[in-house]
Design a protein around this motif. Sequence first.
Motif, PDB file in Angstrom:
ATOM      1  N   GLU A  60      23.249  18.365  -3.481  1.00  0.00           N
ATOM      2  CA  GLU A  60      23.506  18.913  -4.819  1.00  0.00           C
ATOM      3  C   GLU A  60      23.551  17.804  -5.878  1.00  0.00           C
ATOM      4  N   GLN A  61      24.206  16.697  -5.553  1.00  0.00           N
ATOM      5  CA  GLN A  61      24.249  15.570  -6.488  1.00  0.00           C
ATOM      6  C   GLN A  61      22.852  14.999  -6.716  1.00  0.00           C
ATOM      7  N   ALA A  62      22.074  14.871  -5.661  1.00  0.00           N
ATOM      8  CA  ALA A  62      20.721  14.302  -5.771  1.00  0.00           C
ATOM      9  C   ALA A  62      19.824  15.173  -6.641  1.00  0.00           C
ATOM     10  N   ASP A  63      20.019  16.487  -6.570  1.00  0.00           N
ATOM     11  CA  ASP A  63      19.173  17.417  -7.328  1.00  0.00           C
ATOM     12  C   ASP A  63      19.169  17.124  -8.824  1.00  0.00           C
ATOM     13  N   LYS A  64      20.273  16.629  -9.350  1.00  0.00           N
ATOM     14  CA  LYS A  64      20.361  16.332 -10.791  1.00  0.00           C
ATOM     15  C   LYS A  64      19.296  15.325 -11.219  1.00  0.00           C
ATOM     16  N   TYR A  65      18.897  14.442 -10.308  1.00  0.00           N
ATOM     17  CA  TYR A  65      18.002  13.347 -10.662  1.00  0.00           C
ATOM     18  C   TYR A  65      16.549  13.606 -10.293  1.00  0.00           C
ATOM     19  N   VAL A  66      16.292  14.689  -9.592  1.00  0.00           N
ATOM     20  CA  VAL A  66      14.914  14.972  -9.149  1.00  0.00           C
ATOM     21  C   VAL A  66      14.436  16.347  -9.613  1.00  0.00           C
ATOM     22  N   GLN A  67      15.038  16.852 -10.670  1.00  0.00           N
ATOM     23  CA  GLN A  67      14.703  18.201 -11.148  1.00  0.00           C
ATOM     24  C   GLN A  67      13.235  18.356 -11.526  1.00  0.00           C
ATOM     25  N   ASN A  68      12.606  17.296 -11.999  1.00  0.00           N
ATOM     26  CA  ASN A  68      11.220  17.387 -12.476  1.00  0.00           C
ATOM     27  C   ASN A  68      10.186  17.158 -11.379  1.00  0.00           C
ATOM     28  N   TYR A  69      10.626  17.123 -10.146  1.00  0.00           N
ATOM     29  CA  TYR A  69       9.733  16.871  -9.016  1.00  0.00           C
ATOM     30  C   TYR A  69       9.715  18.086  -8.100  1.00  0.00           C
ATOM     31  N   GLN A  70       8.538  18.367  -7.528  1.00  0.00           N
ATOM     32  CA  GLN A  70       8.388  19.525  -6.641  1.00  0.00           C
ATOM     33  C   GLN A  70       8.320  19.047  -5.193  1.00  0.00           C
ATOM     34  N   PHE A  71       9.331  19.380  -4.395  1.00  0.00           N
ATOM     35  CA  PHE A  71       9.349  19.061  -2.976  1.00  0.00           C
ATOM     36  C   PHE A  71      10.461  19.860  -2.313  1.00  0.00           C
ATOM     37  N   ALA A  72      10.443  19.911  -0.993  1.00  0.00           N
ATOM     38  CA  ALA A  72      11.480  20.630  -0.246  1.00  0.00           C
ATOM     39  C   ALA A  72      12.812  19.914  -0.442  1.00  0.00           C
ATOM     40  N   ARG A  73      13.790  20.659  -0.935  1.00  0.00           N
ATOM     41  CA  ARG A  73      15.150  20.128  -1.103  1.00  0.00           C
ATOM     42  C   ARG A  73      15.888  20.392   0.207  1.00  0.00           C
ATOM     43  N   THR A  74      16.301  19.332   0.863  1.00  0.00           N
ATOM     44  CA  THR A  74      16.902  19.482   2.188  1.00  0.00           C
ATOM     45  C   THR A  74      18.244  18.772   2.284  1.00  0.00           C
ATOM     46  N   LYS A  75      18.940  19.091   3.359  1.00  0.00           N
ATOM     47  CA  LYS A  75      20.138  18.339   3.723  1.00  0.00           C
ATOM     48  C   LYS A  75      19.990  17.970   5.188  1.00  0.00           C
ATOM     49  N   ASN A  76      20.678  16.902   5.565  1.00  0.00           N
ATOM     50  CA  ASN A  76      20.538  16.342   6.906  1.00  0.00           C
ATOM     51  C   ASN A  76      21.900  16.278   7.575  1.00  0.00           C
ATOM     52  N   LEU A  77      21.943  16.743   8.816  1.00  0.00           N
ATOM     53  CA  LEU A  77      23.195  16.794   9.566  1.00  0.00           C
ATOM     54  C   LEU A  77      23.031  16.012  10.858  1.00  0.00           C
ATOM     55  N   PHE A  78      24.020  15.188  11.176  1.00  0.00           N
ATOM     56  CA  PHE A  78      23.978  14.405  12.406  1.00  0.00           C
ATOM     57  C   PHE A  78      24.917  15.058  13.409  1.00  0.00           C
ATOM     58  N   ASN A 107      20.014  24.833   0.639  1.00  0.00           N
ATOM     59  CA  ASN A 107      20.809  26.028   0.336  1.00  0.00           C
ATOM     60  C   ASN A 107      21.040  26.901   1.568  1.00  0.00           C
ATOM     61  N   LYS A 108      20.666  26.392   2.734  1.00  0.00           N
ATOM     62  CA  LYS A 108      20.814  27.142   3.976  1.00  0.00           C
ATOM     63  C   LYS A 108      22.034  26.634   4.743  1.00  0.00           C
ATOM     64  N   ARG A 109      22.689  27.531   5.406  1.00  0.00           N
ATOM     65  CA  ARG A 109      23.816  27.152   6.255  1.00  0.00           C
ATOM     66  C   ARG A 109      23.327  27.093   7.699  1.00  0.00           C
ATOM     67  N   THR A 123      17.161  12.981  18.696  1.00  0.00           N
ATOM     68  CA  THR A 123      16.083  13.957  18.528  1.00  0.00           C
ATOM     69  C   THR A 123      16.088  14.444  17.083  1.00  0.00           C
ATOM     70  N   PHE A 124      14.910  14.458  16.464  1.00  0.00           N
ATOM     71  CA  PHE A 124      14.774  14.962  15.100  1.00  0.00           C
ATOM     72  C   PHE A 124      14.412  16.433  15.165  1.00  0.00           C
ATOM     73  N   ILE A 125      15.201  17.252  14.486  1.00  0.00           N
ATOM     74  CA  ILE A 125      14.953  18.689  14.438  1.00  0.00           C
ATOM     75  C   ILE A 125      14.757  19.083  12.979  1.00  0.00           C
ATOM     76  N   ILE A 126      13.648  19.766  12.708  1.00  0.00           N
ATOM     77  CA  ILE A 126      13.384  20.228  11.352  1.00  0.00           C
ATOM     78  C   ILE A 126      13.184  21.739  11.384  1.00  0.00           C
ATOM     79  N   ASP A 127      13.765  22.395  10.407  1.00  0.00           N
ATOM     80  CA  ASP A 127      13.655  23.849  10.294  1.00  0.00           C
ATOM     81  C   ASP A 127      12.198  24.231  10.010  1.00  0.00           C
ATOM     82  N   ALA A 128      11.659  25.154  10.780  1.00  0.00           N
ATOM     83  CA  ALA A 128      10.273  25.606  10.627  1.00  0.00           C
ATOM     84  C   ALA A 128      10.004  26.151   9.224  1.00  0.00           C
TER      85      ALA A 128
END
Length: 162
Positions: free
Chosen positions: A31-49, A64-66, A114-119
Amino acid sequence: MTKNATSIYKYLDDEKINYQIVMHPPVYTAEQADKYVQNYQFARTKNLFLKNKAGYYLVTILENKRLKMKKLQENLSTSRFSFARPEELAMKLGITSGAVSPFNLFNDKQHEVTFIIDANILKNEELIGCHPNDNTATVILEIKNLLQIIKQNGNPVKVVQL
């Protein structure tokens, strides 16, 4: 030795991978990062370890997914997940909370994570934004290139419907 942002950029240059860097103040959440990249188009993600009896996992999902850990457990046919401790994050990926990113996998010399990415990320977007092991920048690159370099690094990659 952990890879820093400069070594990430050099690696991308050496591999001739197109990318864009957006510099910003330190951010600790998507959410904090979004403020600085509003003018760019890409998948907005979060990463969980995460971890379980089988090992460690870096999971990337849409911001925005749980994450439903039970669904992840079922999809991978594995034991129950929990969040890894900050000490484990530092030991395995060489970073602290707030800078978790797929690029951290370059610091996993044993290729144990292992890297897991949502389809859904791959279905809807071509580009993704990731911290370059430093939460003061976002690197935007093609998702397919990110997956390719993670595999080249030696980490298992799984695309999972989450």
